[in-house]
Write an enzyme that holds these catalytic residues in place. Structure first.
Site, PDB file in Angstrom:
ATOM      1  N   SER B 116      93.361 118.838  64.217  1.00 18.95           N
ATOM      2  CA  SER B 116      92.246 119.487  63.533  1.00 18.95           C
ATOM      3  C   SER B 116      91.876 118.732  62.251  1.00 18.95           C
ATOM      4  O   SER B 116      91.531 117.557  62.313  1.00 18.95           O
ATOM      5  CB  SER B 116      92.632 120.953  63.262  1.00 18.95           C
ATOM      6  OG  SER B 116      91.518 121.699  62.900  1.00 18.95           O
ATOM      7  N   HIS B 150      88.239 120.745  68.399  1.00 17.48           N
ATOM      8  CA  HIS B 150      87.998 122.087  68.963  1.00 17.48           C
ATOM      9  C   HIS B 150      86.728 122.085  69.827  1.00 17.48           C
ATOM     10  O   HIS B 150      85.926 123.013  69.775  1.00 17.48           O
ATOM     11  CB  HIS B 150      87.861 123.136  67.857  1.00 17.48           C
ATOM     12  CG  HIS B 150      88.999 123.177  66.891  1.00 17.48           C
ATOM     13  ND1 HIS B 150      90.305 123.332  67.297  1.00 17.48           N
ATOM     14  CD2 HIS B 150      89.034 123.070  65.533  1.00 17.48           C
ATOM     15  CE1 HIS B 150      91.093 123.327  66.213  1.00 17.48           C
ATOM     16  NE2 HIS B 150      90.347 123.161  65.151  1.00 17.48           N
TER      17      HIS B 150
END
Lengths: 275, 250
Positions: B116, B150
């Site tokens: 991330s 994501h």
């Protein structure tokens, strides 16, 4: 861009605490009630910025415990937890009556605000009449400079400069900061300013110091300037805040209580994970 | 350390030569969240010399490395950057000089990794969705591409990334949860996944159009299967683009 008219300089308030409030005085609400009393709104919107701590759950929970059953609409803004809000930072910050900044690392606080361009919003909020309040890093940040332990040993650090002068905090609780600050003022690395004990707050109206208040008997403050290389120190005698309605908003009427219940319900439904 | 991420952790550890590698965790993007630090030690201390650096509690003796960050970080085999908010992390890093230290670490061959925010930060540009509409963010720029993470988890993410690339963001890589890009220098060497169906894409603009090319992904669960990419979602699909190696900037 949300248009927001500026208010006269005399209606711009900053309340800077040397320590105290809900994170440091869980059993003494005097300073926090005083903060609420500074807002013009009957049920002020208060936003907590726990940035300097890295948005610790402990600070956020202490904020909730203090404010969620008081006459206000309380929320916090996380700059770490994802998906906390779909509103923009601008919307969130500019609609507040009070922005309350927690303690922690002043170096991280300012760097992270800068990364999100939050300092411009805070300046705009202040000019628009939002009360800016905070303790420790969240107090020093409004001045030209302060003394931080962000990297371990105390060192001088620049603030945002909304207020003239420098500030050092926890003068009684963390005495190792004071000599660094005094040396900085003496040799001109820092402008003159104030040293605050835990529990003491300075209220500025515009850029003028208006009141010095305290939640603890015996806590003090001093103004220090360098004149011809010599330190000139003035002790300030804080007003001890009183329990009860004199500094807060007075007893809650039923309508306000009702409003609060509605807010709480709405918050409970709208909130995913606490952030 | 992420959910289902132990295969990715094993993979990154397999890149290290040392029998007991030195691994340092940077949880800055989470605000140095305690539970994340605990999770790191649980995962990595059995097989590694594990440590962490906290930029929020440097004065509080909480067990993190406090004195000479540069010396400590430059003696690691792996620097593991945790997830969270990439803008806050980069801001705090710059304030403590960590951006320069990490660049030095990368040049010395220390493996850098993370999920991330811990992925976005290495790229020149990244798409970050936080408090409102997603927007391009400038990363450290070790990798001269853009990055979007994501990719499968947020329904609007794909359209937003395509729009950003069409609007002039660098070409780059879109990665689904559980999938990791392994770069050697600035060249993509391998794409690995902890999920059998994980995907990653090269995304680039030609004119005002955006081309999304699936990359070959190696599933790390046994048995090792190299899954051939599905056909491109947009017209103009072709085999994964070999990326021109660029010299490491001096």
């Amino acid at each position: 861009m949300i248009e927001r008219a500026g208010v006269p300089v005399t209606e711009r308030l900053i309340f800077a605490m040397g320590g105290g409030g809900f994170t440091m005085e869980p059993n003494n609400p005097l300073l926090d009630d005083f903060v609420l009393s500074l807002a013009r709104a009957g049920e002020p919107r208060i936003l907590f910025l726990p940035t300097a701590s890295g948005d610790t759950t402990a600070q956020i929970n202490a904020f909730k415990a203090r404010f969620f059953d008081r006459t206000c609409v309380a929320e916090h803004l996380s700059l770490f937890r994802l998906r906390d809000s779909t509103r923009s930072l601008e919307e969130t910050v500019l609609e507040q009556d009070i922005v309350y900044v927690g303690g922690g690392s002043m170096r991280n606080l300012l760097a992270i605000w800068h990364a999100h361009e939050l300092e411009d919003l805070l300046l705009e909020a202040w000019r628009g009449g939002t009360v800016l309040a905070g303790l420790s890093a969240g107090a020093m940040c409004w001045f030209e400079a302060g003394v931080t332990r962000s990297s371990g040993p105390p060192e001088v650090i620049d603030g945002l400069g909304l207020l003239e002068g420098s500030l050092t905090v926890h003068a009684d609780g963390e005495p190792e900061r004071l000599p660094v600050w005094l040396a900085g003022v003496r040799d001109g690395a820092l402008p003159g300013g104030w040293a605050l004990d835990d529990g003491v707050g300075l209220l500025f109206r515009g850029e003028q110091l208006e009141r010095v208040v305290s939640s603890r008997p015996g806590a003090g403050a001093q103004r220090v300037d360098a004149i011809a290389g010599e330190l000139v120190r003035h002790r300030l005698e804080p007003e001890l805040l009183l329990d009860g309605p004199s500094d807060a908003l007075g007893g809650l009427d039923e309508a306000v209580q009702e409003l609060r219940r509605v807010h709480r319900m709405r918050r409970g439904m709208g909130r995913g994970r606490a952030g | 350390m992420e959910k289902d991420g132990s295969l990715l952790d094993d993979y990154v550890l397999s890149l290290l030569g040392a029998a007991r590698p030195r691994v340092c965790f940077l949880p800055t993007a989470s605000g140095d969240a305690d539970h994340y630090v605990v999770r790191f030690y649980r995962r990595f201390s059995p097989g590694c010399e594990a440590s962490h650096v906290s930029l929020f509690r440097r004065d509080q003796g909480t067990g993190g490395v406090e004195d000479d960050l540069a010396t400590h970080l430059l003696s690691q085999d792996l620097i593991y950057v945790g997830g969270g908010n990439v803008l806050s992390m980069l801001g705090a890093w710059r304030a403590h000089g960590l951006d320069a230290i990490l660049r030095k670490a990368w040049r010395r061959g220390i493996v850098l990794c993370g999920p991330s925010a811990g992925s976005l930060c290495w790229f020149e540009q990244a798409l970050s969705a936080f408090h409102g509409a997603p927007r391009p963010v400038r990363g450290l720029g070790f990798l001269p591409y853009s990055n979007c993470v994501h990719y499968d988890a947020e329904p609007a993410r794909r359209a937003e990334y395509h729009r950003a690339v069409a609007d002039g963001m660098r070409p780059g890589y879109a990665v689904e949860d559980g999938v990791a890009l392994h770069f050697r220098g600035t060249c993509l060497e391998r794409v690995v996944s902890s999920r059998p169906d994980g995907s990653a894409f090269r995304v680039e603009a030609y004119g005002r159009r955006v081309r999304e090319t699936p990359l070959e992904v190696s599933y790390l669960g046994a048995p090792a299967i190299v899954r051939k990419p599905a056909p491109a979602r947009k017209r103009g699909g072709h085999a994964p683009t070999p990326h021109t190696p660029r010299p490491v900037p001096a």
